[in-house]
Structures are given as structure tokens and as C-alpha cells.
Design a protein around this motif. Structure first.
Motif, PDB file in Angstrom:
ATOM      1  N   LEU A 150      21.790 -74.938 -11.597  1.00  0.00           N
ATOM      2  CA  LEU A 150      22.951 -74.635 -12.440  1.00  0.00           C
ATOM      3  C   LEU A 150      24.238 -74.993 -11.702  1.00  0.00           C
ATOM      4  CD1 LEU A 150      21.741 -71.198 -13.857  1.00  0.00           C
ATOM      5  CD2 LEU A 150      21.775 -73.398 -15.066  1.00  0.00           C
ATOM      6  N   ARG A 151      24.397 -76.267 -11.444  1.00  0.00           N
ATOM      7  CA  ARG A 151      25.556 -76.768 -10.694  1.00  0.00           C
ATOM      8  C   ARG A 151      26.504 -77.468 -11.662  1.00  0.00           C
ATOM      9  NH1 ARG A 151      26.275 -79.752  -5.181  1.00  0.00           N
ATOM     10  NH2 ARG A 151      24.477 -78.517  -4.597  1.00  0.00           N
ATOM     11  N   LYS A 152      27.772 -77.049 -11.677  1.00  0.00           N
ATOM     12  CA  LYS A 152      28.777 -77.690 -12.527  1.00  0.00           C
ATOM     13  C   LYS A 152      29.660 -78.592 -11.675  1.00  0.00           C
ATOM     14  CE  LYS A 152      29.264 -74.443 -16.381  1.00  0.00           C
ATOM     15  NZ  LYS A 152      30.203 -73.573 -17.131  1.00  0.00           N
ATOM     16  N   ARG A 153      29.863 -79.811 -12.154  1.00  0.00           N
ATOM     17  CA  ARG A 153      30.734 -80.754 -11.473  1.00  0.00           C
ATOM     18  C   ARG A 153      31.549 -81.530 -12.501  1.00  0.00           C
ATOM     19  NH1 ARG A 153      29.670 -77.956  -7.862  1.00  0.00           N
ATOM     20  NH2 ARG A 153      29.043 -78.493  -5.738  1.00  0.00           N
ATOM     21  N   VAL A 154      32.765 -81.906 -12.113  1.00  0.00           N
ATOM     22  CA  VAL A 154      33.585 -82.739 -12.984  1.00  0.00           C
ATOM     23  C   VAL A 154      33.386 -84.199 -12.590  1.00  0.00           C
ATOM     24  CG1 VAL A 154      35.663 -82.548 -11.520  1.00  0.00           C
ATOM     25  CG2 VAL A 154      35.886 -83.138 -13.942  1.00  0.00           C
ATOM     26  N   SER A 165      26.755 -68.252 -19.836  1.00  0.00           N
ATOM     27  CA  SER A 165      26.502 -68.338 -21.277  1.00  0.00           C
ATOM     28  C   SER A 165      25.052 -68.011 -21.596  1.00  0.00           C
ATOM     29  CB  SER A 165      26.843 -69.741 -21.792  1.00  0.00           C
ATOM     30  OG  SER A 165      26.483 -69.875 -23.150  1.00  0.00           O
ATOM     31  N   ARG A 166      24.866 -67.320 -22.726  1.00  0.00           N
ATOM     32  CA  ARG A 166      23.502 -67.007 -23.196  1.00  0.00           C
ATOM     33  C   ARG A 166      23.190 -67.719 -24.506  1.00  0.00           C
ATOM     34  NH1 ARG A 166      23.170 -66.268 -18.861  1.00  0.00           N
ATOM     35  NH2 ARG A 166      22.677 -64.439 -17.610  1.00  0.00           N
ATOM     36  N   ASP A 167      24.080 -68.606 -24.937  1.00  0.00           N
ATOM     37  CA  ASP A 167      23.854 -69.396 -26.145  1.00  0.00           C
ATOM     38  C   ASP A 167      23.553 -70.833 -25.745  1.00  0.00           C
ATOM     39  OD1 ASP A 167      24.417 -67.250 -27.879  1.00  0.00           O
ATOM     40  OD2 ASP A 167      26.574 -67.621 -27.700  1.00  0.00           O
ATOM     41  N   TRP A 168      22.579 -71.436 -26.411  1.00  0.00           N
ATOM     42  CA  TRP A 168      22.266 -72.820 -26.090  1.00  0.00           C
ATOM     43  C   TRP A 168      21.604 -73.507 -27.280  1.00  0.00           C
ATOM     44  CZ3 TRP A 168      19.395 -68.748 -24.169  1.00  0.00           C
ATOM     45  CH2 TRP A 168      18.020 -68.748 -24.406  1.00  0.00           C
ATOM     46  N   ASP A 169      21.565 -74.821 -27.223  1.00  0.00           N
ATOM     47  CA  ASP A 169      20.976 -75.640 -28.270  1.00  0.00           C
ATOM     48  C   ASP A 169      19.454 -75.594 -28.147  1.00  0.00           C
ATOM     49  OD1 ASP A 169      20.092 -77.569 -30.006  1.00  0.00           O
ATOM     50  OD2 ASP A 169      21.457 -79.140 -29.319  1.00  0.00           O
ATOM     51  N   ARG A 170      18.827 -74.852 -29.021  1.00  0.00           N
ATOM     52  CA  ARG A 170      17.379 -74.649 -28.919  1.00  0.00           C
ATOM     53  C   ARG A 170      16.572 -75.830 -29.460  1.00  0.00           C
ATOM     54  NH1 ARG A 170      16.575 -69.204 -27.499  1.00  0.00           N
ATOM     55  NH2 ARG A 170      18.530 -68.029 -27.579  1.00  0.00           N
ATOM     56  N   SER A 171      17.250 -76.867 -29.949  1.00  0.00           N
ATOM     57  CA  SER A 171      16.529 -78.070 -30.369  1.00  0.00           C
ATOM     58  C   SER A 171      16.186 -78.966 -29.189  1.00  0.00           C
ATOM     59  CB  SER A 171      17.374 -78.862 -31.379  1.00  0.00           C
ATOM     60  OG  SER A 171      18.518 -79.438 -30.751  1.00  0.00           O
ATOM     61  N   LYS A 172      16.798 -78.696 -28.024  1.00  0.00           N
ATOM     62  CA  LYS A 172      16.558 -79.508 -26.832  1.00  0.00           C
ATOM     63  C   LYS A 172      15.527 -78.833 -25.931  1.00  0.00           C
ATOM     64  CE  LYS A 172      20.962 -81.943 -26.327  1.00  0.00           C
ATOM     65  NZ  LYS A 172      21.524 -81.696 -27.661  1.00  0.00           N
ATOM     66  N   PRO A 173      14.836 -79.620 -25.095  1.00  0.00           N
ATOM     67  CA  PRO A 173      13.932 -79.013 -24.114  1.00  0.00           C
ATOM     68  C   PRO A 173      14.681 -78.025 -23.226  1.00  0.00           C
ATOM     69  CG  PRO A 173      13.647 -81.397 -24.174  1.00  0.00           C
ATOM     70  CD  PRO A 173      14.853 -81.090 -25.008  1.00  0.00           C
ATOM     71  N   ALA A 191      37.156 -96.853 -23.486  1.00  0.00           N
ATOM     72  CA  ALA A 191      36.873 -95.461 -23.118  1.00  0.00           C
ATOM     73  C   ALA A 191      35.386 -95.274 -22.852  1.00  0.00           C
ATOM     74  CB  ALA A 191      37.323 -94.526 -24.236  1.00  0.00           C
ATOM     75  N   PHE A 192      35.075 -94.722 -21.699  1.00  0.00           N
ATOM     76  CA  PHE A 192      33.691 -94.364 -21.371  1.00  0.00           C
ATOM     77  C   PHE A 192      33.276 -93.153 -22.193  1.00  0.00           C
ATOM     78  CE2 PHE A 192      30.964 -91.555 -18.742  1.00  0.00           C
ATOM     79  CZ  PHE A 192      29.807 -92.336 -18.757  1.00  0.00           C
ATOM     80  N   LYS A 193      32.046 -93.177 -22.676  1.00  0.00           N
ATOM     81  CA  LYS A 193      31.501 -92.036 -23.405  1.00  0.00           C
ATOM     82  C   LYS A 193      30.449 -91.354 -22.548  1.00  0.00           C
ATOM     83  CE  LYS A 193      32.377 -93.998 -27.970  1.00  0.00           C
ATOM     84  NZ  LYS A 193      31.777 -94.416 -29.272  1.00  0.00           N
ATOM     85  N   PHE A 194      30.630 -90.071 -22.329  1.00  0.00           N
ATOM     86  CA  PHE A 194      29.716 -89.329 -21.472  1.00  0.00           C
ATOM     87  C   PHE A 194      28.370 -89.121 -22.165  1.00  0.00           C
ATOM     88  CE2 PHE A 194      33.557 -88.355 -19.184  1.00  0.00           C
ATOM     89  CZ  PHE A 194      33.118 -88.281 -17.867  1.00  0.00           C
ATOM     90  N   PRO A 195      27.308 -89.065 -21.380  1.00  0.00           N
ATOM     91  CA  PRO A 195      25.982 -88.836 -21.967  1.00  0.00           C
ATOM     92  C   PRO A 195      25.856 -87.432 -22.529  1.00  0.00           C
ATOM     93  CG  PRO A 195      25.855 -88.700 -19.577  1.00  0.00           C
ATOM     94  CD  PRO A 195      27.251 -89.186 -19.906  1.00  0.00           C
ATOM     95  N   GLU A 196      25.191 -87.338 -23.648  1.00  0.00           N
ATOM     96  CA  GLU A 196      24.909 -86.021 -24.207  1.00  0.00           C
ATOM     97  C   GLU A 196      23.835 -85.329 -23.381  1.00  0.00           C
ATOM     98  OE1 GLU A 196      23.967 -85.838 -28.277  1.00  0.00           O
ATOM     99  OE2 GLU A 196      25.926 -86.521 -28.967  1.00  0.00           O
ATOM    100  N   PRO A 197      23.880 -84.004 -23.291  1.00  0.00           N
ATOM    101  CA  PRO A 197      22.824 -83.284 -22.574  1.00  0.00           C
ATOM    102  C   PRO A 197      21.446 -83.564 -23.163  1.00  0.00           C
ATOM    103  CG  PRO A 197      24.693 -81.845 -22.977  1.00  0.00           C
ATOM    104  CD  PRO A 197      24.946 -83.102 -23.756  1.00  0.00           C
ATOM    105  N   THR A 198      20.471 -83.626 -22.282  1.00  0.00           N
ATOM    106  CA  THR A 198      19.094 -83.821 -22.726  1.00  0.00           C
ATOM    107  C   THR A 198      18.292 -82.531 -22.680  1.00  0.00           C
ATOM    108  OG1 THR A 198      18.514 -84.441 -20.460  1.00  0.00           O
ATOM    109  CG2 THR A 198      19.065 -86.228 -21.975  1.00  0.00           C
ATOM    110  N   HIS A 199      18.826 -81.525 -21.977  1.00  0.00           N
ATOM    111  CA  HIS A 199      18.177 -80.219 -21.857  1.00  0.00           C
ATOM    112  C   HIS A 199      19.198 -79.126 -22.175  1.00  0.00           C
ATOM    113  CE1 HIS A 199      15.519 -82.848 -19.599  1.00  0.00           C
ATOM    114  NE2 HIS A 199      14.603 -81.906 -19.554  1.00  0.00           N
ATOM    115  N   ALA A 200      18.717 -77.935 -22.387  1.00  0.00           N
ATOM    116  CA  ALA A 200      19.620 -76.821 -22.686  1.00  0.00           C
ATOM    117  C   ALA A 200      18.968 -75.517 -22.250  1.00  0.00           C
ATOM    118  CB  ALA A 200      19.948 -76.776 -24.175  1.00  0.00           C
ATOM    119  N   GLY A 201      19.787 -74.492 -22.138  1.00  0.00           N
ATOM    120  CA  GLY A 201      19.272 -73.183 -21.756  1.00  0.00           C
ATOM    121  C   GLY A 201      20.401 -72.275 -21.343  1.00  0.00           C
ATOM    122  N   PRO A 202      20.092 -71.021 -21.038  1.00  0.00           N
ATOM    123  CA  PRO A 202      21.141 -70.091 -20.595  1.00  0.00           C
ATOM    124  C   PRO A 202      21.677 -70.504 -19.233  1.00  0.00           C
ATOM    125  CG  PRO A 202      18.974 -69.113 -20.309  1.00  0.00           C
ATOM    126  CD  PRO A 202      18.755 -70.399 -21.043  1.00  0.00           C
TER     127      PRO A 202
END
Length: 396
Positions: free
Chosen positions: A185-189, A214-222, A199-210
Motif C-alpha cells: 500500500l505505497r502511494k507515490r506521485v 479507505s474502505r470503499d473500492w471497485d469490486r468489479s476489479k481483482p 497529454a499523457f493518460k495515466f493507466p487505470e487501476p487493474t486491482h482494487a481493495g481497502p
């Protein structure tokens, strides 16, 4: 693609080479680490850092890269171009993460850091200087999330403004490593810019979880990859000094996985030894097998985790928490298992704790390579990278 035909890359503040590994393995399928990198569009031609030992580690793993163990403030861009056999405009990329000490939360008690007066903040200017003088096709800059905080607003505005004046149209975003398959759980800019101004477009997350906040996450992702999953196929041997002994050794062993010193306050089930929120979060922190690790520390004190969730007996038969072993640190950083590191256990911890997790760097660089046309979309994840809708965030 032969090395002679690959685009040369300038690596600044290289450390042990997390971003360099990502450059080298950008063509590898996501979350795979073949023994030999898949041939890709880039090669790290030259790398520089003020810490010779870190560059020794990089050279051990990437022997074809020229290394410059020197302070960037004393290193002319012309020398980097010469050592990398480049002229102005020939570099495919400039990559690097200026040392995060000036912007780390761990230094906020110092007035000069709270007020953003740390002289090392000038290292951001050195990064811009090399981009200005080498004119790469694109750049990738990584730093701690705190660089985006209000405290450092002026430095960040100056950085973005300078890169904008160069025509690179910098885009930035704070990314959570676990969202890209890193068991941490490392955050970096990241700040990314293209010479053509697109303009560069950042990649969308491929995984999700708490996460830790935060305790809310996209449950459609692994679900985020847990530390237990990361260690599942790993066989390790005990390492010298791995047990947590001394003043808090017994207390550390009693902390359950996923808990920290707060276990030993009046609000939890341990001993009432500490005041509520009187220590850093990482004090006596233990991993839990079913969640990603918290951020690995570069220079942890003797009682700063995360420690492994298992206890082992010491020579007196007393159970003690144990520190993470080097192969486990490599897994949490998504480095190859055969990555070699120079120095003592403390040196290794510092090098890996300061590094960019390879898969996080690879996700950003892969998205950039796809958008520049140097890689073809070869998977559903690559299609996501091309369709990603990450946007610039401007500080006003």
C-alpha cells in the motif's frame, strides 16, 4: 530488437534501479517476471546517483548501463549524454525520482521541511535542467505523495511550470501501488510529459481493495494482491538478526498480524503499555497474510515494521516477531527473485525502501510506451492502458 536499435534512457537518482528495471522490462506482460526481459523499445544507457553502493547494485543487475556515482548538481548533462552515446534530442526518456527526504512526512517536525525550505528541494530543478538540456521524447518523474501537499505547493507549481515552459505538457497523478498488482500500500506521485506536447493518460487501476485510508473500492476489479499471495511460492532461510529483541521484543511478538502498538493500549486486547496514538503507525506493525503490506521503510528503527506475521523462537525458546527476509522484500517490491543487492541487511533495506516497485513503474512506462506507439496492445490490460482516462490535475 537489438540493444543498438533501442532508444537510450537517462536515469537520474537511480538508486538500486526500480524505474530502471521497469524500463528494461516494459515489454514483459504485466505481473510477469521472465528470467530474461522481453525485448522492448528502451535501454538504460546511463544512470546516476550520489550513493555508490546503490549504483553498484544497479550495475550488478544491468551491467550494460554506464553509471555515474556523483551528486547530480556536479554532473553536467553533456557528460550524461556522452557516457550514454547520445546527443541532444536522442534520448527516448529521462526517468528518476529525486530524493524524497525534503517532502517526506517523517521530517515534518523540522521547520525548514514544514515551510518547504529544504535545500535538497533544488534537486527537482536539477531534474528539469537535465530534461531541458537533453530534450528526451518523454520523461517520468516519481516522488512521495507529500510533494503534492499544500506545504510544498510552491515547489510543485514551480516544477510543473518549468516543465510546461519546455513544452512537455506535464500530467500528474498520485498512484497506489497495490492498484497495479504490487502487494504493498505505497502511494507515490508520478509526473509524466511528452516532448510533442500531447497529454499523457495515466493507466487505470487493474486491482482494487481497502487501503489504509479507505474502505470503499471497485469490486468489479481483482482484489489487491496480499502479502500471503506474494510469499506463497517463496522458500526462505533465516537471516542473522531477524528476530525483534530488546526492550519491546516481547510486546512485538504479542501483536497480532495486521495490528501495531495500538494493540497494547487500553482500547485493545494487549497490555496497556502505550497511550493512544502516541507513536508512529509503523511502530510494532505486523503484516497480515490476507492484505498487502504497508509501505516498506528505507531506514526503519529497531521496532519499526512491517514485521512478518509469524513468530519464531529465539535461542532461549521465547517467541519473537521476525523481520522480513530479503527475498520477501523483493516480492513486496515486485523485483525479480534473482535480483542481486550489494551491502549489509540495512543497506539492502535502504535501497529497496527507496526504490520504485517495479510493477508500478512498469504500468506507467507501459502506458507511455503504448501511447507513443512503441508497444502494441497485447492484452486486455494493455487495452485498458490505451483507453485510460487519467487526467491532469492543476494546482491553482
Amino acid at each position: 530488437m537489438t540493444a543498438d536499435h533501442k532508444l537510450p534512457v537517462i536515469s537520474l537518482f537511480s538508486g538500486a534501479g526500480g524505474l530502471d528495471l521497469a524500463v528494461d522490462r516494459v515489454a514483459d506482460a504485466p505481473l510477469t517476471v521472465p528470467e530474461e526481459p522481453t525485448p522492448g523499445p528502451y535501454r538504460v544507457a546511463v544512470a546516476t546517483d550520489y550513493a555508490p553502493q546503490a549504483l553498484d547494485t544497479l550495475a550488478l543487475n544491468m551491467p550494460e548501463t554506464a553509471t555515474v556515482p556523483r551528486d547530480i548538481r556536479d554532473t553536467p548533462t553533456s557528460e550524461l549524454l556522452r557516457l550514454g552515446s547520445m546527443t541532444e534530442g536522442e534520448a527516448g526518456l529521462v526517468v528518476g525520482g529525486p530524493p524524497c527526504t525534503p517532502f517526506s512526512k517523517s521530517g515534518f517536525w523540522l521547520a525548514e521541511k514544514r515551510e518547504s525550505r529544504d535545500p535538497d528541494a533544488s534537486l527537482l530543478e536539477e531534474y528539469v535542467r537535465v530534461v531541458a538540456q537533453s530534450r528526451p521524447e518523454a520523461f517520468v518523474l516519481e516522488n512521495v505523495q507529500a510533494l503534492t501537499y499544500k506545504t510544498h505547493k510552491e515547489h510543485f507549481k514551480q516544477l510543473l511550470g518549468a516543465l510546461t515552459e519546455l513544452g512537455y505538457n506535464p500530467q500528474w497523478k498520485v498512484l497506489l501501488a497495490a492498484d497495479y498488482g504490487v502487494p504493498q500500500l505505497r502511494k507515490r506521485v508520478f509526473v509524466v510529459g511528452r516532448r510533442d506536447g500531447k497529454a499523457f493518460k495515466f493507466p487505470e487501476p487493474t486491482h482494487a481493495g481497502p487501503s489504509e485510508t479507505s474502505r470503499d473500492w471497485d469490486r468489479s476489479k481483482p482484489l489487491h494482491i496480499s502479502a500471503g499471495e506474494a510469499f506463497k511460492t517463496l522458500k526462505t532461510m533465516p537471516e542473522p538478526g531477524e528476530l525483534v529483541e530488546g526492550k519491546y521484543g516481547e510486546l512485538a511478538a504479542e501483536v497480532p498480524g495486521g495490528q501495531n502498538y495500538l494493540w497494547h493500549t487500553e482500547r485493545y486486547g494487549g497490555r496497556n503499555e502505550f497511550q493512544w496514538r502516541s507513536r508512529y503507525w509503523t511502530f510494532l506493525l505486523r503484516l497480515t497474510a490476507d492484505k498487502p503490506s504497508s509501505t516498506l521503510q528505507a531506514q526503519p528503527g529497531p521496532y519499526v515494521g512491517p514485521f512478518h506475521w509469524e513468530n519464531l523462537p529465539n535461542e532461549r525458546g521465547e517467541l519473537r516477531a521476525r523481520r522480513l527476509r530479503v527475498p520477501e522484500l523483493l516480492r513486496l517490491m515486485t523485483f525479480p527473485d534473482n535480483f542481486q543487492l550489494m551491502g549489509s541487511r540495512a543497506d539492502i533495506q535502504r535501497q529497496l525502501g527507496n526504490a520504485v516497485p517495479m510493477e508500478l513503474g512498469k504500468a506507467v512506462l507501459r502506458a507511455l510506451s503504448l501511447q507513443l506507439g512503441y508497444l502494441d496492445a497485447g492484452s486486455d490490460r494493455d487495452d485498458q492502458l490505451l483507453r485510460s482516462a487519467g487526467s491532469a490535475v492543476l494546482i491553482s
